[in-house]
Motif scaffolding. Structure first.
Motif, mmCIF file in Angstrom:
data_model
loop_
_atom_site.group_PDB
_atom_site.id
_atom_site.type_symbol
_atom_site.label_atom_id
_atom_site.label_comp_id
_atom_site.label_asym_id
_atom_site.label_seq_id
_atom_site.Cartn_x
_atom_site.Cartn_y
_atom_site.Cartn_z
ATOM 1 N N LYS A 49 -6.570 5.581 -11.912
ATOM 2 C CA LYS A 49 -5.221 5.951 -11.442
ATOM 3 C C LYS A 49 -5.310 6.859 -10.217
ATOM 4 O O LYS A 49 -4.632 6.623 -9.213
ATOM 5 N N HIS A 50 -6.153 7.880 -10.271
ATOM 6 C CA HIS A 50 -6.228 8.791 -9.122
ATOM 7 C C HIS A 50 -6.862 8.093 -7.913
ATOM 8 O O HIS A 50 -6.498 8.381 -6.773
ATOM 9 N N GLY A 51 -7.770 7.156 -8.135
ATOM 10 C CA GLY A 51 -8.396 6.438 -7.016
ATOM 11 C C GLY A 51 -7.394 5.591 -6.243
ATOM 12 O O GLY A 51 -7.280 5.707 -5.021
ATOM 13 N N THR A 52 -6.650 4.763 -6.965
ATOM 14 C CA THR A 52 -5.679 3.904 -6.273
ATOM 15 C C THR A 52 -4.520 4.713 -5.716
ATOM 16 O O THR A 52 -4.003 4.396 -4.643
ATOM 17 N N ASP A 53 -4.127 5.775 -6.422
ATOM 18 C CA ASP A 53 -3.044 6.626 -5.896
ATOM 19 C C ASP A 53 -3.471 7.298 -4.584
ATOM 20 O O ASP A 53 -2.685 7.364 -3.639
ATOM 21 N N THR A 58 -2.919 7.717 1.276
ATOM 22 C CA THR A 58 -3.472 7.774 2.627
ATOM 23 C C THR A 58 -2.984 6.603 3.466
ATOM 24 O O THR A 58 -2.617 6.766 4.628
ATOM 25 N N ALA A 59 -2.964 5.410 2.883
ATOM 26 C CA ALA A 59 -2.526 4.228 3.624
ATOM 27 C C ALA A 59 -1.028 4.283 3.948
ATOM 28 O O ALA A 59 -0.602 3.790 4.989
ATOM 29 N N ASN A 60 -0.239 4.882 3.066
ATOM 30 C CA ASN A 60 1.203 5.012 3.317
ATOM 31 C C ASN A 60 1.495 6.077 4.368
ATOM 32 O O ASN A 60 2.555 6.074 4.973
ATOM 33 N N PHE A 61 0.582 6.987 4.558
ATOM 34 C CA PHE A 61 0.674 8.046 5.568
ATOM 35 C C PHE A 61 2.001 8.797 5.515
ATOM 36 O O PHE A 61 2.576 9.177 6.530
ATOM 37 N N GLY A 62 2.529 8.950 4.295
ATOM 38 C CA GLY A 62 3.768 9.698 4.122
ATOM 39 C C GLY A 62 5.003 8.999 4.663
ATOM 40 O O GLY A 62 6.084 9.576 4.687
ATOM 41 N N GLN A 63 4.861 7.763 5.084
ATOM 42 C CA GLN A 63 5.983 7.048 5.689
ATOM 43 C C GLN A 63 6.592 6.014 4.752
ATOM 44 O O GLN A 63 7.754 5.661 4.891
ATOM 45 N N THR A 64 5.772 5.508 3.826
ATOM 46 C CA THR A 64 6.238 4.498 2.878
ATOM 47 C C THR A 64 5.748 4.895 1.492
ATOM 48 O O THR A 64 5.057 5.902 1.320
ATOM 49 N N ASP A 65 6.080 4.072 0.507
ATOM 50 C CA ASP A 65 5.777 4.415 -0.881
ATOM 51 C C ASP A 65 5.167 3.220 -1.621
ATOM 52 O O ASP A 65 5.425 3.025 -2.794
ATOM 53 N N SER A 67 2.434 0.803 -3.509
ATOM 54 C CA SER A 67 1.270 0.974 -4.382
ATOM 55 C C SER A 67 0.060 0.294 -3.741
ATOM 56 O O SER A 67 0.189 -0.478 -2.783
ATOM 57 N N PHE A 68 -1.118 0.555 -4.286
ATOM 58 C CA PHE A 68 -2.336 -0.091 -3.788
ATOM 59 C C PHE A 68 -2.163 -1.605 -3.798
ATOM 60 O O PHE A 68 -2.472 -2.281 -2.820
ATOM 61 N N ASP A 69 -1.665 -2.135 -4.916
ATOM 62 C CA ASP A 69 -1.519 -3.589 -5.052
ATOM 63 C C ASP A 69 -0.525 -4.168 -4.046
ATOM 64 O O ASP A 69 -0.647 -5.331 -3.649
ATOM 65 N N GLU A 70 0.467 -3.391 -3.645
ATOM 66 C CA GLU A 70 1.439 -3.851 -2.645
ATOM 67 C C GLU A 70 0.868 -3.766 -1.232
ATOM 68 O O GLU A 70 1.207 -4.576 -0.378
ATOM 69 N N LEU A 71 0.015 -2.790 -0.995
ATOM 70 C CA LEU A 71 -0.547 -2.584 0.338
ATOM 71 C C LEU A 71 -1.662 -3.555 0.689
ATOM 72 O O LEU A 71 -1.745 -4.041 1.818
ATOM 73 N N PHE A 72 -2.531 -3.833 -0.277
ATOM 74 C CA PHE A 72 -3.757 -4.573 -0.001
ATOM 75 C C PHE A 72 -3.743 -5.958 -0.614
ATOM 76 O O PHE A 72 -3.183 -6.165 -1.694
ATOM 77 N N ARG A 99 1.734 -2.615 7.141
ATOM 78 C CA ARG A 99 1.099 -1.697 8.088
ATOM 79 C C ARG A 99 1.519 -2.041 9.513
ATOM 80 O O ARG A 99 0.756 -2.640 10.262
ATOM 81 N N PRO A 100 2.740 -1.679 9.883
ATOM 82 C CA PRO A 100 3.145 -1.981 11.255
ATOM 83 C C PRO A 100 2.289 -1.221 12.257
ATOM 84 O O PRO A 100 1.830 -0.122 11.996
#
Length: 137
Positions: A49-53, A58-65, A67-72, A99-100
């Motif tokens: 849980k802490h790994g994917t969170d 980091t990948a959301n960079f505070g701009q989006t919300d 999850s790992f599964d949605e991003l990658f 990731r625009p």
């Protein structure tokens, strides 16, 4: 390494041969299915849980919300989300719409290609210049 003797050591052809053999062996392991064990969802695994969170934060960079599964690009129903090795996970692809890229037609804008944070921005660098990584030139 940061000494003249250390530098000379790594210029030695015999040292370079052994180091190359070691690194090739390590690269072979990281590309093998045997390396995937670190991706587990146990407390030390990348898919804990802490790994994917942390990766998602980091990948959301505070701009989006997302999850790992949605991003990658991954398959959450598969073992290790479908990643077959450490290398396969480490070079994972993001969903393009998550990731625009700022100013994709402007060559003066540098896009960070992964979910990491830039250490430094330098301008007017020379063709042969010194770059530092992890405290080493």
């Amino acid at each position: 390494m940061g000494t003249p003797s250390g530098f000379a050591f790594f210029l030695n052809p015999d040292v370079k041969k052994v180091l190359k053999k070691t690194l090739n062996s390590w690269a072979e392991f990281l590309g093998s299915t045997d390396s995937a064990y670190v991706l587990g969802d146990d407390s030390n695994g990348w898919f804990s849980k802490h790994g994917t969170d942390d990766l998602a934060m980091t990948a959301n960079f505070g701009q989006t919300d997302y999850s790992f599964d949605e991003l990658f690009k991954c398959d959450p129903s598969e073992r290790y989300k479908g990643f077959t090795s450490w290398d396969n996970f480490f070079t994972r692809a993001m969903h393009e719409d998550k990731r625009p890229i700022a100013s994709p037609d402007d060559d003066t804008v540098i896009a960070d290609c992964c979910e990491s944070k830039p250490y430094k921005v330098a301008r007017n660098i020379k063709a042969r210049d010194t770059f530092w990584a992890k405290g080493q030139p």
